[in-house]
Design an enzyme around this catalytic site. Structure first.
Site, PDB file in Angstrom:
ATOM      1  N   GLY A   1       8.612   3.883   0.711  1.00 33.28           N
ATOM      2  CA  GLY A   1       9.404   5.089   0.939  1.00 33.28           C
ATOM      3  C   GLY A   1      10.866   4.803   0.687  1.00 33.28           C
ATOM      4  O   GLY A   1      11.228   3.765   0.125  1.00 33.28           O
ATOM      5  N   GLY A   2      11.718   5.726   1.138  1.00 30.62           N
ATOM      6  CA  GLY A   2      13.142   5.586   0.888  1.00 30.62           C
ATOM      7  C   GLY A   2      13.739   4.331   1.498  1.00 30.62           C
ATOM      8  O   GLY A   2      14.567   3.666   0.880  1.00 30.62           O
TER       9      GLY A   2
ATOM     10  N   SER B   1      11.618   1.873   3.378  1.00 31.93           N
ATOM     11  CA  SER B   1      10.583   0.993   3.911  1.00 31.93           C
ATOM     12  C   SER B   1       9.501   0.721   2.870  1.00 31.93           C
ATOM     13  O   SER B   1       9.339   1.472   1.909  1.00 31.93           O
ATOM     14  CB  SER B   1       9.939   1.613   5.157  1.00 31.93           C
TER      15      SER B   1
ATOM     16  N   LYS C   1       4.862  -2.136   8.303  1.00 29.59           N
ATOM     17  CA  LYS C   1       5.976  -1.405   7.707  1.00 29.59           C
ATOM     18  C   LYS C   1       7.229  -2.264   7.804  1.00 29.59           C
ATOM     19  O   LYS C   1       7.664  -2.619   8.904  1.00 29.59           O
ATOM     20  CB  LYS C   1       6.176  -0.074   8.441  1.00 29.59           C
TER      21      LYS C   1
ATOM     22  N   ASP D   1       9.946  15.286  10.448  1.00 27.35           N
ATOM     23  CA  ASP D   1       9.556  15.185   9.038  1.00 27.35           C
ATOM     24  C   ASP D   1       8.050  15.421   8.901  1.00 27.35           C
ATOM     25  O   ASP D   1       7.321  14.591   8.362  1.00 27.35           O
ATOM     26  CB  ASP D   1       9.934  13.823   8.469  1.00 27.35           C
TER      27      ASP D   1
ATOM     28  N   ILE E   1       0.808  -1.222   0.000  1.00 25.11           N
ATOM     29  CA  ILE E   1       0.000   0.000   0.000  1.00 25.11           C
ATOM     30  C   ILE E   1       0.840   1.271   0.000  1.00 25.11           C
ATOM     31  O   ILE E   1       0.308   2.357  -0.256  1.00 25.11           O
ATOM     32  CB  ILE E   1      -0.979   0.026   1.194  1.00 25.11           C
TER      33      ILE E   1
END
Length: 314
Positions: free
Chosen positions: A43-44, A46, A59, A153, A40
């Site tokens: 990321g960089g 994960s 995750k 972040d 779903i």
């Protein structure tokens, strides 16, 4: 994983309450995700999979280097301390010794995706929903800063939305303990510095000094307010322009706010131009070049509660 770390994940440390969490084997993770069949997000460092028939998000993080392993453990140490309705709920983790190169973190699943997705042209968030998300995010930051945690972040893609479009702040991979710290010594060059944050949201003061503080989070929050007002992204890759730059004439009062409001809001029954101006004023303070001038999260919460009719009872 050491015995100390294992016990840390299940008990209270230094008077901070920690979240209830489970410790799952890699076989458990594989079964819960149906052998990682539904991805779903990614990321960089994960990848996120759906589990438990849509009730859980898993995750998966690599821990194949010392640095990635440290990031993973630091995120775990922070996640187990968190318990707030506007922060994604941490459910557990996997530290199966048979899988040394990757670890899993389990969270509640937010079915409405991210704020970044919902601000895209094909969707419509009402003004009332936008103000509520802004308020809930401010409350989440107030909570974090109160227990000396910097998120690091704050951006629209790290705001998940649940069934009722409530804010769920996520991704604590850049989070840090304490109110200030240096990411690298002052002598380090900008080229060598590991930059926290994402393009369009990064505090310029942090970029010039390397100083990480809660006011970095406040800056990112101010950018999100501009996104909620305009419906535009924090960074326009086609123009190579930050939203803070394009909105500068409006923030300085040289241009009226009417022309920059998201067109989708103009026929919204709950839309109030005075509230837009109030949100714009908060944003301007949050992205002020000097961190000393920026409000703290508690001040933002109080200001929004006073200036937005729909939030007065919250």
């Amino acid at each position: 994983m050491t015995t100390f770390l294992k016990s840390f994940f299940c008990f209270t440390i230094t008077d901070h309450k920690v979240a209830d969490c489970g410790n799952f084997s890699w076989d458990d993770i594989t079964k819960r995700t149906t052998n990682f069949s539904t991805q779903i997000a990614s990321g960089g460092f994960s990848t996120v999979y759906l589990a438990d028939s849509g009730f859980t998000a898993v995750k998966i993080q690599p821990t194949c280097t010392d640095r990635l392993a440290r990031i993973h453990h630091q995120e775990l140490e922070i996640l187990v301390r968190l318990r707030h309705p506007n922060i994604v709920r941490f459910l557990g983790h996997s530290c199966d010794d048979k899988e040394q190169d990757q670890r899993a973190l389990l969270f509640e699943y937010a079915p409405n995706g991210t704020l970044h997705q919902k601000l895209q042209p094909q969707y419509h968030l009402t003004w009332k929903t936008r103000t509520l998300i802004a308020f809930q995010l401010a409350q989440a930051l107030e909570y974090l800063h109160g227990i000396q945690i910097i998120h690091g972040d704050v951006k629209a893609s790290n705001i998940l939305l649940d069934h009722h479009l409530n804010c769920k702040l996520c991704d604590f991979g850049s989070a840090k303990f304490g109110f200030t710290s240096m990411v690298l010594p002052p002598s380090s060059t900008k080229m060598n510095r590991i930059v926290m944050g994402s393009q369009g949201y990064v505090d310029p003061h942090y970029l010039s000094t390397g100083l990480v503080s809660k006011k970095n989070d406040v800056y990112g929050y101010g950018v999100i307010l501009l996104e909620l007002i305009t419906g535009k992204e924090a960074f326009d890759f086609e123009k190579g322009e930050k939203l803070t730059e394009s909105m500068s004439p409006v923030l300085n009062g040289a241009v009226g706010v009417e022309g920059v409001v998201d067109p989708r809001l103009r026929h919204d029954d709950g839309f109030h131009l005075d509230e837009v101006k109030a949100m714009l004023a908060v944003s301007g303070k949050c992205i002020h070049p000097s961190p000393m001038v920026r409000p703290c999260a508690t001040q933002i919460v109080a200001s929004m509660r006073n200036k937005f009719l729909s939030l007065a009872h919250l």
